[in-house]
Design an enzyme around this catalytic site. Sequence first.
Site, PDB file in Angstrom:
ATOM      1  N   ASP A 122      16.694 -22.068 -36.411  1.00 23.72           N
ATOM      2  CA  ASP A 122      17.421 -22.913 -37.350  1.00 23.72           C
ATOM      3  C   ASP A 122      18.904 -22.853 -37.037  1.00 23.72           C
ATOM      4  O   ASP A 122      19.439 -21.787 -36.721  1.00 23.72           O
ATOM      5  CB  ASP A 122      17.162 -22.447 -38.782  1.00 23.72           C
ATOM      6  CG  ASP A 122      17.692 -23.430 -39.805  1.00 23.72           C
ATOM      7  OD1 ASP A 122      18.902 -23.344 -40.117  1.00 23.72           O
ATOM      8  OD2 ASP A 122      16.926 -24.269 -40.278  1.00 23.72           O
ATOM      9  N   GLU A 137      22.237 -35.989 -33.296  1.00 24.45           N
ATOM     10  CA  GLU A 137      21.464 -36.402 -34.470  1.00 24.45           C
ATOM     11  C   GLU A 137      20.708 -35.250 -35.119  1.00 24.45           C
ATOM     12  O   GLU A 137      19.581 -35.424 -35.582  1.00 24.45           O
ATOM     13  CB  GLU A 137      20.528 -37.553 -34.105  1.00 24.45           C
ATOM     14  CG  GLU A 137      21.288 -38.834 -33.837  1.00 24.45           C
ATOM     15  CD  GLU A 137      20.456 -39.928 -33.181  1.00 24.45           C
ATOM     16  OE1 GLU A 137      19.252 -40.047 -33.493  1.00 24.45           O
ATOM     17  OE2 GLU A 137      21.014 -40.660 -32.342  1.00 24.45           O
TER      18      GLU A 137
END
Length: 280
Positions: free
Chosen positions: A128, A146
């Site tokens: 993460d 993105e």
Amino acid sequence: MTNDPSVHHTVPSSLGVGRDYDGQTEIVDGAAVDGNIHVGYWDSATDDSSLNQATDRLTDLVAGRLAATPGQHLLDVGCGTGRPALRIARATGARVSGISVSNEDIDLARTRGDAAALLDRVDFRYADACALPFETASFDGAWAIESMMHIPDRTAALTEIARTLRPGSSLVITDVLLRSPVTGDTAELVRQTCRAFQSPSLPEPAELRTALDRAGLELMEFNDIGEHVQRTYQAFADAFDDVAPPADDPHYEFFNSTRSLPRFGALPQIGYAFLIARRP
């Protein structure tokens, strides 16, 4: 923190995004855009590049701003199925570490790396952005194509990225941008798009500037290239013409029934950020 790529770190805020990409990777990677899960860049209205050529061009623009050299180590935040990381590694001679919260993406990225004979210089792992499994000052540069749009706490993610960058290193961010507030039916279309892409909200210019500043990163350039990427939304919709996901797929209505994606891309409030920041 461990650097063992076999260890999966679970962060609650990332689970929905990871599940979403796990379910969609095969469709997007195979039938739609051959591994590039991001917008394309067209030079002008007369540019007849294909979607694949245009998405590779965006990757090349990112690589150009990183100006990496052989032997340097780069971080790809939100690596998808690995095509941008492999392309940049091949073009620059740099090493690349890519992270994703999708197990399917990581598996495909490793398969791509093996097929390209680049696993000696490119690695992919589940991680993460808000809890990066890397030592401080590990990287000579980083990019996030993105991925900011999926992250609820962008300041936390940018702070972690900044931590892993060596002083003087660059971070390139490209992402869908909400240029100005939306209301009424337009707001509902934006909300629908956010739901389809597991985005808590679309990044806004002031928010990105503030998050970078709080992360201790110096903003060098902030460009809105929305007009150069707008063709992507129709091209993606066209690419999905022959794709038939199950009717209960969360993307089915968005991509196949209402054709909302091109309408979203045509909104004047929707731009596309291309920014360069630096760790002082």
